[in-house]
Write a protein that holds these residues in place. Structure first.
Motif, PDB file in Angstrom:
ATOM      1  N   GLU A   1       0.794  -1.264   0.083  1.00 22.23           N
ATOM      2  CA  GLU A   1      -0.079   0.025  -0.087  1.00 22.23           C
ATOM      3  C   GLU A   1       0.767   1.330   0.000  1.00 22.23           C
ATOM      4  N   ASP A   2       2.075   1.126   0.087  1.00 23.65           N
ATOM      5  CA  ASP A   2       3.189   2.329   0.265  1.00 23.65           C
ATOM      6  C   ASP A   2       3.385   2.865  -1.260  1.00 23.65           C
ATOM      7  N   VAL A   3       3.247   2.045  -2.279  1.00 23.20           N
ATOM      8  CA  VAL A   3       3.845   2.059  -3.599  1.00 23.20           C
ATOM      9  C   VAL A   3       2.713   2.689  -4.401  1.00 23.20           C
ATOM     10  N   TYR A   4       2.964   3.771  -4.811  1.00 23.06           N
ATOM     11  CA  TYR A   4       2.140   4.500  -5.709  1.00 23.06           C
ATOM     12  C   TYR A   4       1.782   3.793  -7.079  1.00 23.06           C
ATOM     13  N   ARG A   5       0.729   3.685  -7.441  1.00 16.33           N
ATOM     14  CA  ARG A   5       0.333   2.777  -8.499  1.00 16.33           C
ATOM     15  C   ARG A   5       0.285   3.745  -9.870  1.00 16.33           C
ATOM     16  N   TRP A   6       0.048   5.130  -9.577  1.00 20.39           N
ATOM     17  CA  TRP A   6       0.029   6.045 -10.550  1.00 20.39           C
ATOM     18  C   TRP A   6       1.549   6.606 -11.018  1.00 20.39           C
ATOM     19  N   GLY A   7       2.507   6.218 -10.200  1.00 18.83           N
ATOM     20  CA  GLY A   7       3.866   6.634 -10.393  1.00 18.83           C
ATOM     21  C   GLY A   7       4.480   6.461 -11.459  1.00 18.83           C
ATOM     22  N   PRO A   8       4.264   5.207 -12.173  1.00 16.83           N
ATOM     23  CA  PRO A   8       4.991   4.723 -13.528  1.00 16.83           C
ATOM     24  C   PRO A   8       4.157   5.529 -14.713  1.00 16.83           C
ATOM     25  N   VAL A   9       3.025   5.850 -14.538  1.00 22.38           N
ATOM     26  CA  VAL A   9       2.308   6.668 -15.508  1.00 22.38           C
ATOM     27  C   VAL A   9       3.248   7.805 -16.016  1.00 22.38           C
ATOM     28  N   TRP A  10       3.616   8.709 -15.002  1.00 23.94           N
ATOM     29  CA  TRP A  10       4.609   9.860 -15.454  1.00 23.94           C
ATOM     30  C   TRP A  10       6.185   9.504 -15.454  1.00 23.94           C
ATOM     31  N   SER A  11       6.770   8.751 -14.540  1.00 28.71           N
ATOM     32  CA  SER A  11       7.991   8.370 -14.580  1.00 28.71           C
ATOM     33  C   SER A  11       8.551   7.724 -15.765  1.00 28.71           C
ATOM     34  N   ARG A  12       7.548   6.757 -16.314  1.00 28.04           N
ATOM     35  CA  ARG A  12       8.038   6.053 -17.590  1.00 28.04           C
ATOM     36  C   ARG A  12       8.357   7.122 -18.719  1.00 28.04           C
ATOM     37  N   ARG A  13       7.648   7.890 -18.779  1.00 27.62           N
ATOM     38  CA  ARG A  13       7.678   9.084 -19.911  1.00 27.62           C
ATOM     39  C   ARG A  13       9.067   9.825 -19.670  1.00 27.62           C
ATOM     40  N   VAL A  14       9.139  10.145 -18.316  1.00 30.59           N
ATOM     41  CA  VAL A  14      10.654  10.745 -17.989  1.00 30.59           C
ATOM     42  C   VAL A  14      11.785   9.866 -18.389  1.00 30.59           C
ATOM     43  N   GLY A  15      11.674   8.831 -17.909  1.00 30.04           N
ATOM     44  CA  GLY A  15      12.713   7.645 -18.187  1.00 30.04           C
ATOM     45  C   GLY A  15      12.774   7.482 -19.847  1.00 30.04           C
ATOM     46  N   TRP A  16      11.661   7.648 -20.518  1.00 32.26           N
ATOM     47  CA  TRP A  16      11.869   7.391 -22.153  1.00 32.26           C
ATOM     48  C   TRP A  16      12.493   8.656 -22.735  1.00 32.26           C
ATOM     49  N   LEU A  17      12.060   9.866 -22.069  1.00 34.15           N
ATOM     50  CA  LEU A  17      13.028  11.020 -22.432  1.00 34.15           C
ATOM     51  C   LEU A  17      14.380  11.008 -22.217  1.00 34.15           C
ATOM     52  N   LEU A  18      14.841  10.448 -21.174  1.00 33.50           N
ATOM     53  CA  LEU A  18      16.253  10.402 -20.677  1.00 33.50           C
ATOM     54  C   LEU A  18      16.760   9.244 -21.745  1.00 33.50           C
ATOM     55  N   ASP A  19      15.881   8.077 -21.924  1.00 37.47           N
ATOM     56  CA  ASP A  19      16.616   6.999 -22.993  1.00 37.47           C
ATOM     57  C   ASP A  19      16.968   7.653 -24.277  1.00 37.47           C
ATOM     58  N   HIS A  20      15.819   8.266 -24.797  1.00 38.30           N
ATOM     59  CA  HIS A  20      15.937   8.819 -26.082  1.00 38.30           C
ATOM     60  C   HIS A  20      16.187  10.044 -26.492  1.00 38.30           C
ATOM     61  N   GLY A  21      16.474  11.018 -25.586  1.00 36.93           N
ATOM     62  CA  GLY A  21      16.949  12.239 -25.675  1.00 36.93           C
ATOM     63  C   GLY A  21      18.209  12.532 -25.309  1.00 36.93           C
ATOM     64  N   TYR A  22      18.368  12.209 -23.760  1.00 41.00           N
ATOM     65  CA  TYR A  22      19.632  12.425 -23.220  1.00 41.00           C
ATOM     66  C   TYR A  22      20.768  11.445 -23.595  1.00 41.00           C
ATOM     67  N   TRP A  23      20.386  10.036 -23.289  1.00 36.47           N
ATOM     68  CA  TRP A  23      21.189   9.162 -23.584  1.00 36.47           C
ATOM     69  C   TRP A  23      21.255   8.495 -25.043  1.00 36.47           C
ATOM     70  N   ASN A  24      20.311   8.690 -25.744  1.00 36.95           N
ATOM     71  CA  ASN A  24      20.646   8.140 -27.346  1.00 36.95           C
ATOM     72  C   ASN A  24      20.555   6.612 -27.171  1.00 36.95           C
ATOM     73  N   THR A  25      19.685   5.966 -26.399  1.00 35.67           N
ATOM     74  CA  THR A  25      19.404   4.504 -26.218  1.00 35.67           C
ATOM     75  C   THR A  25      19.124   3.838 -27.510  1.00 35.67           C
ATOM     76  N   HIS A  26      19.454   2.917 -27.775  1.00 46.19           N
ATOM     77  CA  HIS A  26      18.945   1.964 -28.727  1.00 46.19           C
ATOM     78  C   HIS A  26      18.075   0.709 -27.937  1.00 46.19           C
ATOM     79  N   VAL A  27      16.916   0.612 -28.148  1.00 42.57           N
ATOM     80  CA  VAL A  27      16.047  -0.454 -27.453  1.00 42.57           C
ATOM     81  C   VAL A  27      15.701  -1.517 -28.604  1.00 42.57           C
ATOM     82  N   HIS A  28      15.969  -2.707 -28.141  1.00 40.61           N
ATOM     83  CA  HIS A  28      15.354  -3.763 -28.986  1.00 40.61           C
ATOM     84  C   HIS A  28      14.734  -4.800 -28.093  1.00 40.61           C
ATOM     85  N   GLY A  29      13.790  -5.299 -28.962  1.00 41.29           N
ATOM     86  CA  GLY A  29      12.971  -6.606 -28.278  1.00 41.29           C
ATOM     87  C   GLY A  29      11.861  -6.422 -27.659  1.00 41.29           C
ATOM     88  N   THR A  30      11.293  -4.982 -27.518  1.00 40.94           N
ATOM     89  CA  THR A  30      10.053  -4.615 -26.679  1.00 40.94           C
ATOM     90  C   THR A  30       9.004  -5.406 -27.093  1.00 40.94           C
TER      91      THR A  30
END
Length: 169
Positions: A18-47
């Motif tokens: 009950e301590d884990v926010y279920r809504w957290g991944p909704v926004w934080s995944r978008r931030v992670g995606w921006l870091l992956d593809h904007g800042y780090w220029n990551t290549h993601v395979h196999g999704t």
């Protein structure tokens, strides 16, 4: 009492589902995606191997400090990643809490695994680094958490690899 806070006598209370926010991944995944593809220029395979619905465990090697946010942003669904408690105790700890991540006390990870189990039973995605800490990246020293979760929940395990995140040398 918020996660990672101290109870009577200064002892830390184990994480609860009950301590884990279920809504957290909704926004934080978008931030992670921006870091992956904007800042780090990551290549993601196999999704395409990540099921679009239902529970799933993403098991990744761990070589660099950026592996957690990189993995979180690369997974095509919102995820709750098991993260060492020390990040929650740091100045950015509130972001980890708001992002819906799961703190683990590495001296006894049972509480975090129980939370992960409950999240998987809710058809969520849980990311885990089976080595338990940063290692060489070859996953030669894995712990049993992934297998325990898979057996207890029946969730499929999707292997992942974070490559190029360790500094040279």
């Amino acid at each position: 009492m918020s996660r990672g806070s101290r109870g009577a006598g200064g002892t830390r209370r184990p994480v609860r589902a009950e301590d884990v926010y279920r809504w957290g991944p909704v926004w934080s995944r978008r931030v992670g995606w921006l870091l992956d593809h904007g800042y780090w220029n990551t290549h993601v395979h196999g999704t395409e191997h990540v099921p679009a619905t239902g529970p799933v465990i993403i098991a990744s090697n761990h070589t660099g400090v950026v592996d957690g946010p990189l993995l979180h942003g690369a997974i095509p669904r919102g995820s709750h990643v098991i993260v060492k408690q020390e990040f929650f105790d740091s100045p950015i700890g509130f972001l980890m809490t708001w992002a819906g991540q799961i703190p683990v006390d590495r001296s006894s990870g049972r509480a975090a695994l129980n939370v992960a189990q409950q999240l998987l039973e809710e058809d969520r995605v849980v990311g885990i680094f089976p080595e338990g800490t940063r290692g060489r990246g070859d996953a030669s020293s894995v712990k049993a958490g992934v297998a325990w979760l898979a057996v207890r929940t029946g969730a499929p395990v999707v292997p992942a690899a974070c490559l190029g995140t360790r500094r040279t040398g």
